[in-house]
Design an enzyme around this catalytic site. Structure first.
Site, PDB file in Angstrom:
ATOM      1  N   ASP A  11     -47.455  28.834  42.444  1.00  0.00           N
ATOM      2  CA  ASP A  11     -48.405  28.706  41.343  1.00  0.00           C
ATOM      3  C   ASP A  11     -49.579  27.815  41.720  1.00  0.00           C
ATOM      4  O   ASP A  11     -50.726  28.128  41.436  1.00  0.00           O
ATOM      5  CB  ASP A  11     -47.718  28.113  40.105  1.00  0.00           C
ATOM      6  CG  ASP A  11     -46.986  29.184  39.315  1.00  0.00           C
ATOM      7  OD1 ASP A  11     -47.142  30.380  39.657  1.00  0.00           O
ATOM      8  OD2 ASP A  11     -46.254  28.825  38.370  1.00  0.00           O
ATOM      9  N   ASP A  45     -49.655  21.626  42.869  1.00  0.00           N
ATOM     10  CA  ASP A  45     -48.362  21.569  43.536  1.00  0.00           C
ATOM     11  C   ASP A  45     -48.347  22.460  44.767  1.00  0.00           C
ATOM     12  O   ASP A  45     -49.071  23.438  44.845  1.00  0.00           O
ATOM     13  CB  ASP A  45     -47.260  22.049  42.577  1.00  0.00           C
ATOM     14  CG  ASP A  45     -46.939  20.987  41.530  1.00  0.00           C
ATOM     15  OD1 ASP A  45     -47.163  19.802  41.824  1.00  0.00           O
ATOM     16  OD2 ASP A  45     -46.484  21.356  40.435  1.00  0.00           O
ATOM     17  N   ASP A  89     -46.584  24.757  45.651  1.00  0.00           N
ATOM     18  CA  ASP A  89     -45.759  25.953  45.450  1.00  0.00           C
ATOM     19  C   ASP A  89     -46.662  27.150  45.164  1.00  0.00           C
ATOM     20  O   ASP A  89     -47.881  27.052  45.241  1.00  0.00           O
ATOM     21  CB  ASP A  89     -44.757  25.724  44.310  1.00  0.00           C
ATOM     22  CG  ASP A  89     -45.460  25.440  42.982  1.00  0.00           C
ATOM     23  OD1 ASP A  89     -46.698  25.603  42.920  1.00  0.00           O
ATOM     24  OD2 ASP A  89     -44.769  25.054  42.022  1.00  0.00           O
ATOM     25  N   GLU A 139     -53.440  20.297  38.124  1.00  0.00           N
ATOM     26  CA  GLU A 139     -52.674  21.378  37.525  1.00  0.00           C
ATOM     27  C   GLU A 139     -51.645  20.807  36.545  1.00  0.00           C
ATOM     28  O   GLU A 139     -50.860  19.931  36.891  1.00  0.00           O
ATOM     29  CB  GLU A 139     -51.950  22.143  38.646  1.00  0.00           C
ATOM     30  CG  GLU A 139     -50.925  23.132  38.158  1.00  0.00           C
ATOM     31  CD  GLU A 139     -50.057  23.677  39.296  1.00  0.00           C
ATOM     32  OE1 GLU A 139     -50.201  23.203  40.448  1.00  0.00           O
ATOM     33  OE2 GLU A 139     -49.248  24.565  39.020  1.00  0.00           O
TER      34      GLU A 139
END
Ligand code: TSJ
Length: 639
Positions: free
Chosen positions: A508, A504, A506, A427
């Site tokens: 997203d 990640d 998180d 990403e």
């Protein structure tokens, strides 16, 4: 522990148990949560066999507060009488490894591959097992530790510890923590499996109870409408084309039972079972069903003038466009094959299902012309779209050959030995850049992707194939893809043994994982089934002690453990994202096969698939995390 008399027989018994404890994986598949749950299924299957033999209509399955599991049935009770050489028959059943025979159900063996390995295997892998048999007015008691009896027989027979008017068998067992990595049964999988068993055995009621602290619940599974109700449940909330079709029949000594219902959607969901076992990899029974079904629909379509002389036949996939079906067979002696031994291989099952389907569906369609027309309508829609998609695809593929990675994003590896190559889907451009520097370019390829890739569940085929990130991925993997309307997928052409999603931790990142997994699940499911897809688990922390070694920690549990086991001062560094690591750190923690942690993505069962996909598409992040958690096997160091 009570003293046991050892004779020649009991020594063979002990050798058998030793073999099971030495190589548990050979008997139950694995020693993770999957294998653990398998122990319960094994015991429950014995009770279901008693139901199939015609003696038991209720089964109780309880997850106890102490971590053990109790399975009880209302059958005849395992025979307690004297077996040869003074051993109670119950001991023969529970303490000897037996590959079928006297105490297996005569009618239908559930054996094959990992199935029906026997209750003695569960016993050998249990720290303790307690047995109560309700028979002849008495409660007969036995107990074991790691498969070794701890109860002294009385004249070769089990002690009677109480009176009862009931009959049945009750087994309580606690899996051995020395064998299993995890000893907590997965209630969700268990419930799903019990519900499925209830659908497949309409006269059976299964009482499920969870008594574990904070999880207390009770559910009764009883499905008198059997596989018809199962099909209805699979189609719940969807627009159906007709009421379920149901038929059954016997051919070649094989019982065949089928339920079919079409929905207004471009998907097929055909589940096969043999002797109550879900055949995840399909097999001969489905082959017979599909072949005959396609013939019938094409025959009727021509008879009704829907297909004209010049028209080509519907493909098999066309005729199953929108189909939800369950094909359940009972085979006296099935053969299973495939990677997970869940593919029915018995050739006579093809013949049997073919023949019963031909007879029964002809009879049904002759009397239900409207249903038939509705189903042919689904095939027509499919054929139309298929032809349009075939064009779109040809265009796309010819264009993409020119534009192969035209934006130059893929940093490929040098090796062409697919078994050694890995591709990281990363990403963001900055993490992608670090990864390109950090990797071992001999066998590690990096494909950075930006933003959010298309939601493939909602987008049409044209759009999906037009999406730049998806095109690049399809081209990079090299194995084509499969979709409802055609199948160009060829796993033999896959260029990478491992496809590693690296995002990640998180929201997203989660969302991108979701979309990537959905894409892979829908267009290249074999990659997941064959264990090629992984999720990289970058560490959350780095500890730098005043004295001693620096260390990466992968989750809060590890941090807690570190705090408990280390004295002295240390600095704690927390990583918020991959972008924060420099190439060297990225190599050490996430790329280096010697040190990184990967989670293998694994679809537990195809039957949960539609549920998963739906859930995946929800906008909530928490259930998706749960998905990854549930379907990624335990994190393991991938050395
Ligand atoms: F084996 C076991 F421990 F896994 C187990 C067996 C666990 C549970 C919950 C139930 C059973 C079980 C076995 N329930 N019912 C039976 N039935 C027999 O073993 C049985 C009884 C009578 C006869 C007979 O021919 O009279 C034959 C069998 C196989």
């Amino acid at each position: 522990m009570a003293k046991t008399q050892y004779n020649a027989d009991s020594i063979t018994v002990l050798e058998g148990l030793e073999a099971v404890r030495k190589r548990p994986g050979m008997y139950i598949g694995d020693v993770g949560t999957k294998g653990l749950n398998h122990l319960i299924y094994e015991i429950v299957d014995n009770a279901v066999d008693e139901h199939l033999a015609g003696y038991c209509n209720e089964i109780w399955v309880t997850l106890e507060a102490d971590g053990s599991c109790t399975v009880k049935d209302s059958g005849r009770g395992i025979p307690v009488g004297m077996h040869k050489k003074g051993i109670s028959a119950e001991r023969v059943v529970l303490a000897t490894l037996h590959a079928g025979g006297k105490f297996d159900n005569e009618a239908y063996k559930t054996s094959g591959g990992l199935h029906g390995v026997g209750s003695s295997v569960v016993n050998a892998l249990s720290e303790r097992m307690d047995v109560k048999i309700y028979q002849n007015g008495g409660i007969h008691h036995d107990a074991y530790e790691r498969g070794i009896p701890t109860v002294q027989l009385e004249n070769g027979l089990l002690p009677v510890v109480g009176k009862t008017k009931a009959t049945g068998t009750e087994i309580n067992f606690l899996p051995d923590g020395e064998i299993f990595e995890k000893t907590r049964f997965k209630d969700k999988w268990l419930k799903s499996r019990l519900h499925e068993t209830a659908y497949l055995n309409p006269a059976l009621t299964i009482h499920y109870e969870n008594r574990r602290a904070g999880e207390e619940e009770q559910v009764d599974y009883s499905e008198p409408d059997g596989i018809v109700a199962y099909v209805r449940e699979l189609n719940a909330g969807k627009e159906t084309v007709h009421e379920p079709i149901y038929y059954k029949g016997t051919s070649e000594k094989i019982e065949v039972e089928v339920a079919i219902q079409f929905v207004d959607a471009f998907e097929e969901n055909t589940l096969g079972f043999c002797n109550n076992i879900f055949t995840q990899e399909g097999g001969t029974h489905l082959m017979g069903f599909k072949t005959r079904f396609t013939q019938l629909i094409n025959g009727y379509a021509r008879e009704l003038g829907i297909l004209k002389e010049k028209d080509s036949n519907f493909t098999g996939a066309d005729t199953r466009n929108g189909m939800t079906a369950i094909v359940a067979v009972k085979h006296p002696d099935p053969i299973f094959e495939g990677q997970t031994k869940t593919k029915l291989a018995s050739a006579d099952a093809t013949k049997a299902v073919f023949s019963v389907t031909g007879d029964e569906l002809t009879r049904y369609f002759d009397r239900n012309l409207e249903v038939l027309k509705g189903i042919i309508g689904c095939a027509e829609k499919s054929a139309k779209i298929r032809k349009a998609e075939e064009k779109a695809k040809t265009n796309m593929l010819s264009k993409s050959k020119f534009s192969f990675d035209s934006n130059g994003k893929l940093a490929n590896c040098e090796s062409r030995d697919a078994s050694k190559c890995e591709i990281f889907i990363v990403e963001g451009d900055s993490a992608g850049g670090s990864a390109k520097t950090a990797r071992n370019r001999q066998y590690q390829a990096i494909l950075p992707i930006r933003g959010k890739i298309l939601n493939v569940e909602k987008a049409s085929m044209d759009k999906v194939l037009g999406n730049a990130e998806i095109k690049t991925m399809i081209n990079a993997f090299g194995c084509g893809f499969s979709e409802g309307y055609g199948n160009d997928f060829d796993i033999g052409k896959l260029r990478y043994n491992k496809i590693i999603l690296m995002t990640d931790a998180d929201v997203d990142g989660s969302h991108i994982d979701t979309l990537l997994l959905t894409f892979l699940y829908r267009f290249m499911p074999e990659l997941i089934y064959n264990g090629h897809v992984y999720i990289a688990m970058p560490p959350l922390y780095k500890v730098i002690p005043k004295k001693g070694q620096e260390q990466y920690l992968f989750d809060d549990r590890e941090l807690e453990r570190y705090r408990k086991t280390h004295t002295g001062e240390f600095t704690l560094q927390r990583y918020k994202g991959l972008g924060e690591m420099d190439p060297e750190q990225l190599w050490e923690t996430t790329l280096d096969p010697e040190r990184r942690v990967l989670k293998q993505v694994e679809i537990e069962d195809a039957r949960m698939a539609s549920e998963i996909t739906e859930m995946l598409m929800g906008s909530d992040v928490p259930p998706r995390r749960q998905f990854i958690y549930d379907h990624a096997d335990e994190a393991e160091i991938d050395a």
